[in-house]
Design a protein around this motif. Structure first.
Motif, short mmCIF file in Angstrom:
data_model
loop_
_atom_site.label_atom_id
_atom_site.label_comp_id
_atom_site.label_asym_id
_atom_site.label_seq_id
_atom_site.Cartn_x
_atom_site.Cartn_y
_atom_site.Cartn_z
N ASP A 119 -20.97 51.33 48.44
CA ASP A 119 -21.60 51.59 47.13
C ASP A 119 -21.96 50.29 46.43
N HIS A 461 -11.10 57.33 42.05
CA HIS A 461 -11.81 56.32 41.27
C HIS A 461 -11.26 56.19 39.86
N ALA A 462 -10.63 57.24 39.36
CA ALA A 462 -10.19 57.26 37.97
C ALA A 462 -8.67 57.07 37.83
N MET A 463 -8.02 56.66 38.93
CA MET A 463 -6.57 56.46 38.86
C MET A 463 -6.24 55.07 38.32
N VAL A 464 -5.26 55.01 37.42
CA VAL A 464 -4.64 53.74 37.07
C VAL A 464 -3.17 53.83 37.45
N SER A 482 -9.82 53.04 43.42
CA SER A 482 -10.89 52.11 43.78
C SER A 482 -10.99 50.93 42.83
N VAL A 515 -27.08 49.72 42.35
CA VAL A 515 -27.35 49.92 40.93
C VAL A 515 -27.04 48.59 40.26
N ARG A 517 -27.43 45.89 36.70
CA ARG A 517 -27.63 45.85 35.25
C ARG A 517 -28.75 44.86 34.97
N LEU A 522 -28.27 49.55 33.10
CA LEU A 522 -28.07 49.95 34.50
C LEU A 522 -29.35 50.55 35.07
N GLY B 121 -20.83 50.40 28.37
CA GLY B 121 -20.57 50.12 29.78
C GLY B 121 -19.21 49.48 30.02
N GLU B 124 -16.09 51.44 31.19
CA GLU B 124 -15.85 51.78 32.61
C GLU B 124 -15.47 53.24 32.77
N ARG B 126 -14.78 56.76 33.89
CA ARG B 126 -14.77 57.36 35.22
C ARG B 126 -14.13 58.74 35.15
N ILE B 127 -14.67 59.66 35.87
CA ILE B 127 -14.10 61.01 35.93
C ILE B 127 -14.03 61.48 37.39
N ASP B 128 -12.84 61.84 37.81
CA ASP B 128 -12.67 62.50 39.11
C ASP B 128 -12.29 63.94 38.79
N LEU B 142 -8.76 63.72 36.64
CA LEU B 142 -8.38 62.34 36.29
C LEU B 142 -9.56 61.65 35.64
N ARG B 143 -9.28 60.98 34.53
CA ARG B 143 -10.32 60.27 33.79
C ARG B 143 -9.81 58.89 33.39
N LEU B 144 -10.67 57.92 33.41
CA LEU B 144 -10.26 56.54 33.14
C LEU B 144 -11.20 55.90 32.12
N ARG B 145 -10.64 55.13 31.22
CA ARG B 145 -11.46 54.28 30.35
C ARG B 145 -10.67 53.00 30.06
N MET B 146 -11.38 52.01 29.55
CA MET B 146 -10.75 50.78 29.12
C MET B 146 -10.33 50.90 27.66
N ARG B 517 -18.92 57.10 35.83
CA ARG B 517 -18.77 57.20 37.28
C ARG B 517 -18.07 58.52 37.59
N ASP B 519 -16.69 61.04 40.26
CA ASP B 519 -16.31 61.01 41.68
C ASP B 519 -16.88 59.78 42.38
N GLY B 520 -16.93 58.69 41.66
CA GLY B 520 -17.35 57.43 42.27
C GLY B 520 -18.83 57.12 42.17
N LEU B 522 -22.27 56.69 39.77
CA LEU B 522 -22.75 56.50 38.40
C LEU B 522 -23.72 57.61 38.02
#
Lengths: 524, 524
Positions: A119, A461-464, A482, A515, A517, A522, B121, B124, B126-128, B142-146, B517, B519-520, B522
């Motif tokens: 990717d 991808h969304a795991m911490v 990831s 992809v 920026r 993007l 952006g 970051e 992300r949603i799985d 699972l969802r991730l953000r900063m 993102r 499932d990985g 964008l």
């Protein structure tokens, strides 16, 4: 596949000449053959020299070649077949089903990173095109991408002999980033390590990569590990283990003439917060589910639920009743090493003997090197008065902190150290109370979950799998999923380079199909 | 706007009661009024308490509100008007045009980060999505953000009194990330600092943000700065300055009971590599352009070209002739502080007196606190033999290293410490030789540029102003450009949270309109 007790230094199996390390059968404490003579500092030097030599070619591999390499490692691990599972069961005491699952996870992790490499999102490609007409000064052409940090030292974990060891998450992420890897094998499963190491070594050869892309070193002491972190050719460290071990590596890394990042995943008690409406509706069921999570893998998970917070009352009593009933049926389980078993016993004894702690229930007694689950309780006031009650007991022990009200729960949360996870058990009527607690939890933990327990760590991808110190040494990172690749990358920018000299990721024609920026936006 | 010599602690101007700091006119060394009595440790404690109190609300501001705040700071800086430029000229000795340009850059930087915050952006997201049917186990959602790291300590730089000081790049990036900021003012421009600080303070008030979002502290010594880095409420440090100062802060940060990241931009000699065909075609012109870059701002840029590498011969001779001619016309220039002037004089004298170093040319002599440009030369063998020749001399001094061949250039590059920039001067016929050197340069520097000099640092999305140690303390980062925001963020993941409890960035309906993102992949 034979286990020969050899270090793997690049393409060469090398019999060490330092004191030998022996695996021990987790269930009996008996010594397993063969011995693994330790690597010498000369062996370490050779592995570092090969890794440094491999860096320019390996980090420049095309995405498809690097992805194929990761997939070849995955295939190679499967090719070892049942020998790997049998040896790993003997060394770790973990049951077959768990290890087969862990092998699938390890293979899946490598394949996930192959997908990440294809990717190319981790390259963060950015282009700010030139503006030759800009005043007062023309704007140059600027392009940015991530590059590999350099050779990475990986320390395997005892509790995930496959998924966080020789070809586990740290190794997969570092290799995906373009970094050669030197693994210091964990002393608890050297045979498993050698088997997996040979699969990686073979993949390096079959993919035509520089031999220094991977090495594996054994040591019965600490010289090799400490020397690895101190070596000027090593650019970063991945570690999963104890707080003492992790902070020792952090000190070595910080005192180098060129300090390097250490990603150590260390210590967490993973608070579980039970809210009133959830306890009213299903307190006993939550108690039973909690015991299932607590005792999974003899409690030897970084994300094991070691702390329960709830307001005292009939709901919490039902939770305790459910947990008690489940614990009465919970068998003892073999622990990973005699040392871990000993430390668990000491931790449980300290809680049992603590004047402010009540023993609520125990699991079934075991024998030999088996750990017996245990549940304790204390008051919030006592917990706040004694920081030792917030320390991790690695194994299937947990502490219920009875709070008088939501304010006391918040006070306990405010006092907690950094954690990998926090779990909330809530019903609809608890939403407002949960919302109030979320900001404090976000500041303390890497993952917040609802109506579950943190022991399952999804690889996506969304795991911490990270969190503020001491959960990890570097709360800006995750060691699972990831995003873990970001730990081993750094940005470089390129100004006014002719297209022919740009890396593929940044060439005008976008040959990698990334992809990117463009001027901040993007674009596919 | 009056300069009163007051610390700004949240909303309150506070006259310090420690020893006063005085600004000094850079041109004359005369003391400027008023004095700035230093903050006490109690003042520091109050600023940290306010920052910690501000964190939950400030980091949770909606993107539009946070962007508007950054724009209000920018507007407030412009509103100070010419008083800011006049005071800054007196304190720094930098000329009006440069400071007007730097003000525009500072304002542009704040607006750039406003755009970054609106784009989102940096979150970051992300949603799985959940896979309830997956076997053997269902997959959770699972969802991730900063999220913001926490309160950030910023140390202003002497050489960019606006763009890298109170409301400069570090402050803008930290505020954009959602982190409250406490600035330790640089002692070389306290009046400039107070003026800008009051503009930030006013923007905090006008935007209705918690007062602890910003504080500004003065100190004539080191207690406040060191105390700031050691304070448990501080989560990260931004610093631009000397190698000694930066590494001292790194040591404090690493020895805390909870270590924190330090982003220190410290020391760089910015090698310039002149290739044969380029020298043949335009050696003299490159020499003249080099002197223009060398003497810009009295050479007081982190990216000043302090090292020239080339193969000896007629092409290099033409470069030297061009540089000599330009230097003969180059006026001396006032340096930022008497201390910097003194250190520059000592550095130049050491080079001039070095037995293996030849003085090629000098700029015009100056008087008082002016620095005189100087160009030196040595052989590659001598350079490799004496590591002191690779140390930064802050100011308009540079060293030509005459190499026998391309191999010797590569040997010098291999020996260099980490650098902010490397510049290549090439013609078409040099492409192959440049390509061979690029991997070694990528491993050493943050920015590679062609046919220019690194002194102009564009503020955009693709800029890296960073590089391996000692260029910075953390080569994984940039202190200029939109990627600088990443220094002050950490990831959190959310598992199975009801939509109502998710942050806006991760809600199913995507109310912030983010590219996420899934499932990985964008997705807009």
């Amino acid at each position: 596949m034979d286990i020969r007790g050899e270090n793997l230094i690049g393409a060469t199996p090398v019999r060490g000449s330092a004191a030998p390390l022996h695996a021990v059968a987790a269930a009996t404490g008996e010594r397993l053959e063969p011995g693994f003579p330790g690597a010498t500092l000369a062996d370490l030097d050779r592995a570092c020299a090969l890794a440094a030599a491999a860096l320019p070619a390996y980090r420049d591999t095309a995405p498809e070649a690097r992805a194929a390499f990761l997939e070849a490692i995955a295939a190679g691990i499967l090719d070892i077949g049942d020998d790997l599972i049998v040896r790993c069961m003997a060394e770790t005491g973990l049951p077959r089903a768990r290890l087969e699952g862990e092998r699938a996870r390890t293979v899946g992790q490598l394949r996930l990173f192959a997908g990440v490499v294809r990717d190319g999102g981790h390259l963060e490609a950015r282009i700010d095109p030139a503006q030759p007409e800009r005043t007062p000064l023309p704007r140059p052409d600027l392009r940015l991408r991530m590059v590999a940090l350099g050779p990475v030292a990986v320390f395997g974990a005892s509790n995930f002999p496959l998924a966080f060891s020789v070809a586990g998450g740290d190794t997969a992420a570092a290799l995906a980033a373009g970094c050669p890897v030197i693994v210091k094998a964990h002393s608890a499963h050297p045979g498993t390590s050698e088997l997996v190491g040979r699969a990686v070594q073979r993949a390096v050869r079959e993919c035509g990569l520089p031999e220094g892309t991977f090495s594996l070193l054994f040591d019965s002491g600490r010289d090799v590990g400490q020397g690895l972190v101190a070596d000027p050719r090593i650019a970063a460290v991945g570690f999963t283990g104890s707080r003492g071990g992790g902070t020792a590596l952090m000190r070595i890394a910080a005192s180098r003439s060129v300090p390097i990042p250490v990603y150590a995943e260390m210590s967490s008690i993973n608070p579980v917060i039970l809210f009133p409406a959830a306890l009213d509706a299903r307190g006993e069921a939550i108690g039973r589910a909690f015991v299932a999570a607590l005792t999974l893998g003899a409690g030897q998970f970084c994300t094991n639920p070691g702390l329960i917070l709830a307001v005292e009352g009939p709901g919490l009593d039902r939770f305790v009743a459910g947990a008690r009933a489940a614990l009465a049926e919970a068998p003892a389980a073999t622990m990973l090493t005699p040392g871990i078993h000993r430390a668990y016993g000491a931790g449980v004894a300290a809680l049992a003997g603590h004047p402010a702690v009540e023993t609520l229930a125990e699991g079934k007694a075991g024998d030999g090197l088996q750990g017996r689950a245990a549940l304790f309780a204390t008051s919030a006031a006592s917990f706040l008065a004694d920081p030792h009650l917030g320390e991790e007991v690695f194994g299937a022990a947990s502490l219920v902190v009875r709070c008088r009200d939501a304010g006391e729960i918040a006070a306990v949360v405010a006092r907690l150290e950094g954690q990998l996870t926090a779990a909330l058990h809530i019903a609809e009527a608890d939403h407002e109370a949960a919302r109030e607690l979320l900001p404090a939890l976000e500041a303390k933990v890497g993952r917040i979950l609802v109506n579950g327990f943190g022991t399952g760590v999804e690889v996506g991808h969304a795991m911490v799998h990270g969190g503020p110190f001491p959960a990890t040494s570097d709360g800006r990172s995750t060691s699972v999923g990831s995003l873990a690749i970001a730990r081993f990358l750094r940005p470089v920018s390129y100004q006014d380079l002719p297209d022919a000299l740009l890396p593929d990721a940044l060439k005008q024609a976008n040959p990698l199909g990334l992809v990117r920026r463009i001027d901040g936006v993007l674009r596919a």
